[in-house]
Design an enzyme around this catalytic site. Sequence first.
Site, short mmCIF file in Angstrom:
data_model
loop_
_atom_site.label_atom_id
_atom_site.label_comp_id
_atom_site.label_asym_id
_atom_site.label_seq_id
_atom_site.Cartn_x
_atom_site.Cartn_y
_atom_site.Cartn_z
N ASN A 9 0.87 -1.18 0.00
CA ASN A 9 0.00 0.00 0.00
C ASN A 9 0.90 1.23 0.00
O ASN A 9 1.48 1.58 1.03
CB ASN A 9 -0.90 -0.02 1.25
CG ASN A 9 -1.75 1.24 1.35
OD1 ASN A 9 -1.81 2.04 0.42
ND2 ASN A 9 -2.41 1.42 2.48
N LYS A 11 0.06 4.30 -0.38
CA LYS A 11 -0.57 5.52 0.15
C LYS A 11 -0.30 6.68 -0.80
O LYS A 11 -0.33 6.48 -2.02
CB LYS A 11 -0.09 5.77 1.59
CG LYS A 11 -0.25 4.51 2.46
CD LYS A 11 -0.02 4.72 3.93
CE LYS A 11 -0.20 3.40 4.67
NZ LYS A 11 -0.13 3.54 6.13
N HIS A 96 -9.52 1.33 4.92
CA HIS A 96 -8.25 1.57 5.62
C HIS A 96 -8.47 2.56 6.76
O HIS A 96 -9.28 3.48 6.64
CB HIS A 96 -7.21 2.12 4.64
CG HIS A 96 -5.82 2.11 5.21
ND1 HIS A 96 -5.38 3.08 6.07
CD2 HIS A 96 -4.81 1.22 5.08
CE1 HIS A 96 -4.14 2.79 6.44
NE2 HIS A 96 -3.77 1.67 5.85
N GLU A 98 -6.86 5.00 7.71
CA GLU A 98 -6.69 6.42 7.33
C GLU A 98 -7.94 6.95 6.62
O GLU A 98 -8.29 8.13 6.77
CB GLU A 98 -5.43 6.56 6.45
CG GLU A 98 -4.17 6.39 7.29
CD GLU A 98 -2.98 5.76 6.58
OE1 GLU A 98 -2.95 5.76 5.33
OE2 GLU A 98 -2.08 5.27 7.28
N GLU A 168 -5.30 -4.49 10.72
CA GLU A 168 -4.25 -3.51 10.92
C GLU A 168 -4.53 -2.73 12.21
O GLU A 168 -5.35 -1.79 12.20
CB GLU A 168 -4.22 -2.51 9.76
CG GLU A 168 -3.95 -3.14 8.41
CD GLU A 168 -3.39 -2.12 7.43
OE1 GLU A 168 -2.24 -2.32 7.01
OE2 GLU A 168 -4.06 -1.14 7.11
N GLY A 174 2.60 2.72 10.68
CA GLY A 174 3.54 3.81 10.46
C GLY A 174 4.27 4.24 11.72
O GLY A 174 4.94 5.27 11.74
N SER A 214 3.58 -1.79 10.38
CA SER A 214 5.03 -1.86 10.58
C SER A 214 5.62 -3.24 10.27
O SER A 214 6.51 -3.71 10.96
CB SER A 214 5.41 -1.41 12.00
OG SER A 214 5.00 -0.07 12.22
P1 13P Z 1 3.20 0.67 7.64
O1 13P Z 1 3.68 -0.65 7.08
O2 13P Z 1 3.95 1.84 7.10
O3 13P Z 1 3.07 0.64 9.12
O4 13P Z 1 1.68 0.87 7.06
C1 13P Z 1 0.77 -0.15 7.24
C2 13P Z 1 -0.44 0.17 6.46
O5 13P Z 1 -1.20 1.06 6.80
C3 13P Z 1 -0.71 -0.63 5.24
O6 13P Z 1 -2.00 -0.40 4.78
#
Ligand code: 13P
Length: 254
Positions: A9, A11, A96, A98, A168, A174, A214
């Site tokens: 992903n 983003k 997601h 976010e 997640e 992140g 992560s």
């Molecule tokens: P990270 O791997 O950067 O923590 O992000 C995870 C994520 O949100 C994947 O959709």
Amino acid sequence: MRKPIIAANWKLNKGPSDTEDFIKSFESRMSDLPKGVDIVIAPPFVSLPKATELLAQSKVRVSAQNMSEQDHGAYTGEVSAFMLKEIFVNYVILGHSERRSIYGETDAIINAKILKAHDVELKPIFCIGETLQEREDGKLEEVLRTQITEGLKNVSEKQMLDTVIAYEPVWAIGTGVTASPQQAQDAHEFCRSVITDLYGVSVSEKVRIQYGGSVKPDNASELLGQKDIDGALVGGASLEAASFAELIRNGVVD
Ligand code: 13P
């Protein structure tokens, strides 16, 4: 035996030219990668045509990161499921955290999007997960059960088999803080038990549940080695082809 699925992903990263650079670099590493894994990349909308064109002959599949629940009309800034199909996209990430926290997407909106994706045979990667506060308040199972049950309303058994779930935990996204393999396994086992309640054991045993938050090359093996973890949804560590390839190599044993 469920086939693992590892998805990148990106983003809000990588326009078409960075997407092309990544794909060329990643493809040059493909021969060293395990075969028994589905690999998916999810670039931003504007880079999807470049990705599907370059990967037309590849086993790597392409996912969008979002889409509208509407087909067409006065919805400024939106992209429909049909449009994604037209450019040969295979998957779409929906729900997601976010999208939930920054853009206010509710379980009902996410459910409408999941149903729309299935209408055109796009496979949803349906994200769920609790915040740190919810976990500390002892609400982990309640939150996951609600997100799964509401998000999958009216999804048929057949559609469920074409749905990937991504667990997640919001506190691990992140942050560099990964859920321990045991914490992740426990949450995955619980999610699978909710799918069993909704669809029965023969479906739930086949549904793939990815872990996200992560995931890195050096923790992929331990996480993906857990019984109910069927892959990963990767943010930061998927932005470099070398690191994404290493993560897949470490996480999957043929
Ligand atoms: P990270 O791997 O950067 O923590 O992000 C995870 C994520 O949100 C994947 O959709």
